[in-house]
Design an enzyme around this catalytic site. Structure first.
Site, mmCIF file in Angstrom:
data_model
loop_
_atom_site.group_PDB
_atom_site.id
_atom_site.type_symbol
_atom_site.label_atom_id
_atom_site.label_comp_id
_atom_site.label_asym_id
_atom_site.label_seq_id
_atom_site.Cartn_x
_atom_site.Cartn_y
_atom_site.Cartn_z
ATOM 1 N N GLY A 1 55.721 -24.144 -41.288
ATOM 2 C CA GLY A 1 54.426 -23.695 -41.814
ATOM 3 C C GLY A 1 54.610 -22.911 -43.106
ATOM 4 N N GLY B 1 49.978 -19.031 -46.416
ATOM 5 C CA GLY B 1 49.910 -17.761 -45.696
ATOM 6 C C GLY B 1 51.235 -17.077 -45.413
ATOM 7 N N ARG C 1 51.934 -30.521 -45.502
ATOM 8 C CA ARG C 1 51.486 -30.741 -46.889
ATOM 9 C C ARG C 1 52.669 -30.673 -47.860
ATOM 10 N NH1 ARG C 1 46.563 -26.583 -46.622
ATOM 11 N NH2 ARG C 1 48.056 -25.615 -45.211
ATOM 12 N N VAL D 1 54.910 -30.564 -36.593
ATOM 13 C CA VAL D 1 55.736 -30.062 -35.479
ATOM 14 C C VAL D 1 55.264 -30.583 -34.117
ATOM 15 C CG1 VAL D 1 56.524 -27.962 -36.666
ATOM 16 C CG2 VAL D 1 54.449 -27.873 -35.256
ATOM 17 N N SER E 1 51.118 -13.070 -31.832
ATOM 18 C CA SER E 1 49.836 -12.509 -32.288
ATOM 19 C C SER E 1 49.475 -11.358 -31.367
ATOM 20 C CB SER E 1 48.749 -13.580 -32.199
ATOM 21 O OG SER E 1 47.459 -13.018 -32.392
ATOM 22 N N TYR F 1 43.303 -20.102 -27.694
ATOM 23 C CA TYR F 1 44.224 -19.575 -28.719
ATOM 24 C C TYR F 1 45.049 -18.436 -28.114
ATOM 25 C CZ TYR F 1 46.154 -17.365 -32.845
ATOM 26 O OH TYR F 1 47.034 -16.828 -33.758
ATOM 27 N N LYS G 1 49.219 -17.970 -27.522
ATOM 28 C CA LYS G 1 50.033 -16.867 -28.036
ATOM 29 C C LYS G 1 50.645 -16.056 -26.880
ATOM 30 C CE LYS G 1 49.858 -17.789 -32.411
ATOM 31 N NZ LYS G 1 51.082 -18.141 -33.154
ATOM 32 N N PRO H 1 50.971 -10.083 -35.244
ATOM 33 C CA PRO H 1 49.972 -9.410 -36.082
ATOM 34 C C PRO H 1 48.551 -9.476 -35.521
ATOM 35 C CG PRO H 1 51.115 -11.206 -37.265
ATOM 36 C CD PRO H 1 51.360 -11.385 -35.807
ATOM 37 N N GLY H 2 47.748 -8.524 -36.006
ATOM 38 C CA GLY H 2 46.291 -8.611 -35.878
ATOM 39 C C GLY H 2 45.777 -9.400 -37.070
HETATM 40 P P1 NDP Z 1 47.724 -20.469 -42.491
HETATM 41 O O1 NDP Z 1 46.654 -21.408 -42.057
HETATM 42 O O2 NDP Z 1 47.608 -19.848 -43.832
HETATM 43 O O3 NDP Z 1 49.151 -21.188 -42.370
HETATM 44 C C1 NDP Z 1 49.485 -21.965 -41.244
HETATM 45 C C2 NDP Z 1 50.713 -22.783 -41.543
HETATM 46 O O4 NDP Z 1 51.063 -23.554 -40.384
HETATM 47 C C3 NDP Z 1 50.501 -23.755 -42.688
HETATM 48 O O5 NDP Z 1 51.620 -23.736 -43.530
HETATM 49 C C4 NDP Z 1 50.382 -25.105 -42.001
HETATM 50 O O6 NDP Z 1 50.937 -26.123 -42.832
HETATM 51 C C5 NDP Z 1 51.289 -24.897 -40.780
HETATM 52 N N1 NDP Z 1 50.960 -25.812 -39.700
HETATM 53 C C6 NDP Z 1 49.832 -25.883 -38.969
HETATM 54 N N2 NDP Z 1 49.882 -26.921 -38.116
HETATM 55 C C7 NDP Z 1 51.088 -27.538 -38.331
HETATM 56 C C8 NDP Z 1 51.726 -28.672 -37.778
HETATM 57 N N3 NDP Z 1 51.133 -29.410 -36.816
HETATM 58 N N4 NDP Z 1 52.956 -29.013 -38.215
HETATM 59 C C9 NDP Z 1 53.558 -28.280 -39.186
HETATM 60 N N5 NDP Z 1 53.010 -27.198 -39.751
HETATM 61 C C10 NDP Z 1 51.779 -26.829 -39.331
HETATM 62 O O7 NDP Z 1 47.780 -19.339 -41.354
HETATM 63 P P2 NDP Z 1 48.746 -18.071 -41.145
HETATM 64 O O8 NDP Z 1 49.742 -17.968 -42.215
HETATM 65 O O9 NDP Z 1 47.876 -16.917 -40.868
HETATM 66 O O10 NDP Z 1 49.438 -18.474 -39.757
HETATM 67 C C11 NDP Z 1 50.831 -18.470 -39.542
HETATM 68 C C12 NDP Z 1 51.127 -18.038 -38.120
HETATM 69 O O11 NDP Z 1 50.699 -16.697 -37.936
HETATM 70 C C13 NDP Z 1 50.402 -18.852 -37.042
HETATM 71 O O12 NDP Z 1 51.304 -19.096 -35.985
HETATM 72 C C14 NDP Z 1 49.274 -17.934 -36.606
HETATM 73 O O13 NDP Z 1 48.864 -18.189 -35.285
HETATM 74 C C15 NDP Z 1 49.945 -16.589 -36.741
HETATM 75 N N6 NDP Z 1 49.046 -15.449 -36.838
HETATM 76 C C16 NDP Z 1 48.104 -15.377 -37.834
HETATM 77 C C17 NDP Z 1 47.256 -14.285 -37.906
HETATM 78 C C18 NDP Z 1 46.176 -14.153 -38.921
HETATM 79 O O14 NDP Z 1 45.260 -13.328 -38.734
HETATM 80 N N7 NDP Z 1 46.206 -14.882 -40.011
HETATM 81 C C19 NDP Z 1 47.379 -13.175 -36.940
HETATM 82 C C20 NDP Z 1 48.372 -13.383 -35.929
HETATM 83 C C21 NDP Z 1 49.185 -14.459 -35.908
HETATM 84 P P3 NDP Z 1 50.335 -27.602 -43.036
HETATM 85 O O15 NDP Z 1 48.866 -27.529 -42.803
HETATM 86 O O16 NDP Z 1 50.732 -27.949 -44.443
HETATM 87 O O17 NDP Z 1 51.067 -28.424 -42.021
HETATM 88 C C1 8X3 Z 2 45.237 -14.159 -35.078
HETATM 89 C C2 8X3 Z 2 44.632 -12.833 -34.772
HETATM 90 O O1 8X3 Z 2 42.741 -11.659 -33.516
HETATM 91 O O2 8X3 Z 2 42.184 -13.637 -34.850
HETATM 92 O O3 8X3 Z 2 46.294 -14.423 -34.193
HETATM 93 O O4 8X3 Z 2 43.358 -13.862 -32.772
HETATM 94 S S1 8X3 Z 2 43.176 -13.026 -33.930
#
Ligand code: NDP
Ligand code: 8X3
Length: 258
Positions: free
Chosen positions: A13, A17, A39, A65, A144, A157, A161, A187-188
């Site tokens: 990923g 982000g 992507r 994945v 998370s 979701y 997690k 994270p939150g």
């Molecule tokens: P983004 O949407 O910005 O990034 C998510 C990333 O995951 C992208 O690079 C996307 O790449 C990749 N991804 C999603 N599905 C697939 C797949 N099937 N195969 C390969 N890659 C995949 O979100 P975040 O950066 O916020 O999320 C990253 C992690 O952090 C996640 O696990 C999320 O649950 C966790 N998280 C996020 C929080 C938030 O508030 N943002 C809080 C807590 C946890 P692409 O689409 O190019 O495949």
């Molecule tokens: C992402 C944080 O609070 O939106 O894992 O589920 S929350």
């Protein structure tokens, strides 16, 4: 503190982000990167920018994945010089929808389960034997706050997690006789494309998630991931829950002017 110079860091990923911010942080620390996501263009752009800024060597892999066979093939075919992964950042993940369970979309549930749980397992299963054989390595999972608490309409979701949390803790037990370390960063609210993905491109609705508070930034999380990976070899950070200062729990957020 361990030097990351020329260490191999695999980030899933990495196209957005937190994953992208991790790539930046590890590149800045002198590491070599295996960057994975669906992507490809985004990975290419990131790789070129890291090369220019830090002289980083990176290897790009377009990968979903959720595709078990593709994950196996990718790891079978990794060039020799990229095989010895020192740090695995299991970051790829997503949420889809915000619905009461009785109204939820089963397709959304499957996408979350397949990505956040099964995808993480497939990648980990492919990388771990090498770490165990070398008796060295660090796995950092992106969990998370939703792996510790639930919130209304966050049912599936949060379940995924919670599963990541269980996998992380179970893995630590399974690796206790080795020097491989297992960490989770939980994270939150982090301002990324996460909410836009959750609400399928509805930017206005996504923006409301962060209204009236300063959310965490992806760089804040990358900093913690880097911290886990750079501790001396005898130190294992089991986990960190990270919240914005005005987030008390999944259900309590203080928003200014609201
Ligand atoms: P983004 O949407 O910005 O990034 C998510 C990333 O995951 C992208 O690079 C996307 O790449 C990749 N991804 C999603 N599905 C697939 C797949 N099937 N195969 C390969 N890659 C995949 O979100 P975040 O950066 O916020 O999320 C990253 C992690 O952090 C996640 O696990 C999320 O649950 C966790 N998280 C996020 C929080 C938030 O508030 N943002 C809080 C807590 C946890 P692409 O689409 O190019 O495949
Ligand atoms: C992402 C944080 O609070 O939106 O894992 O589920 S929350």
């Amino acid at each position: 503190m361990i030097s990351l110079k020329d260490k191999i860091i695999l980030i899933t990923g990495a196209s957005s982000g937190i994953g992208r911010a991790c790539a930046e942080a590890f590149a800045h620390a002198g590491a070599k990167l295996v960057l994975m996501a669906r992507r490809r263009e985004r990975l290419q752009e990131l790789s070129a920018s890291l090369k220019e800024k830090h002289g980083t060597a990176s290897y790009i892999v377009q990968l979903d994945v959720r595709d078990r066979k593709a994950v196996q093939q990718v790891f079978n075919k990794l060039p020799d010089e990229w095989q010895n992964v020192d740090v695995l950042v299991n970051n790829a993940g997503l949420s889809r929808g915000l619905d009461k369970l009785q109204d939820g979309s089963i397709d959304d549930w499957e996408e979350m389960v397949d990505t956040n749980i099964k995808g993480l397992l497939y990648v980990t299963r492919a990388v771990l034997p090498g770490m165990v054989a070398r008796d060295s390595g660090t796995v950092v999972n992106l969990g998370s706050i939703a792996g510790h608490e639930v919130y209304p309409k966050g049912n599936v979701y949060a379940a995924t997690k919670h599963a990541v949390d269980a996998i992380t803790r179970g893995l630590r037990l399974d690796l206790v006789e080795t020097s491989v370390r297992v960490c989770t960063i939980d994270p939150g609210l982090v301002e990324t494309e996460f909410s836009e993905v959750r609400f399928r491109g509805d930017k206005e609705r996504a923006k409301k998630t962060y209204l009236g508070l300063k959310p965490l930034q992806p760089e804040d999380i990358a900093d913690a991931v880097l911290y886990c990976a750079t501790r001396p070899p005898h130190v294992q950070i089991s986990g960190m829950i990270m919240l914005p200062v005005h987030q008390g729990s999944t259900m309590l957020v203080h928003r200014k002017n609201s």
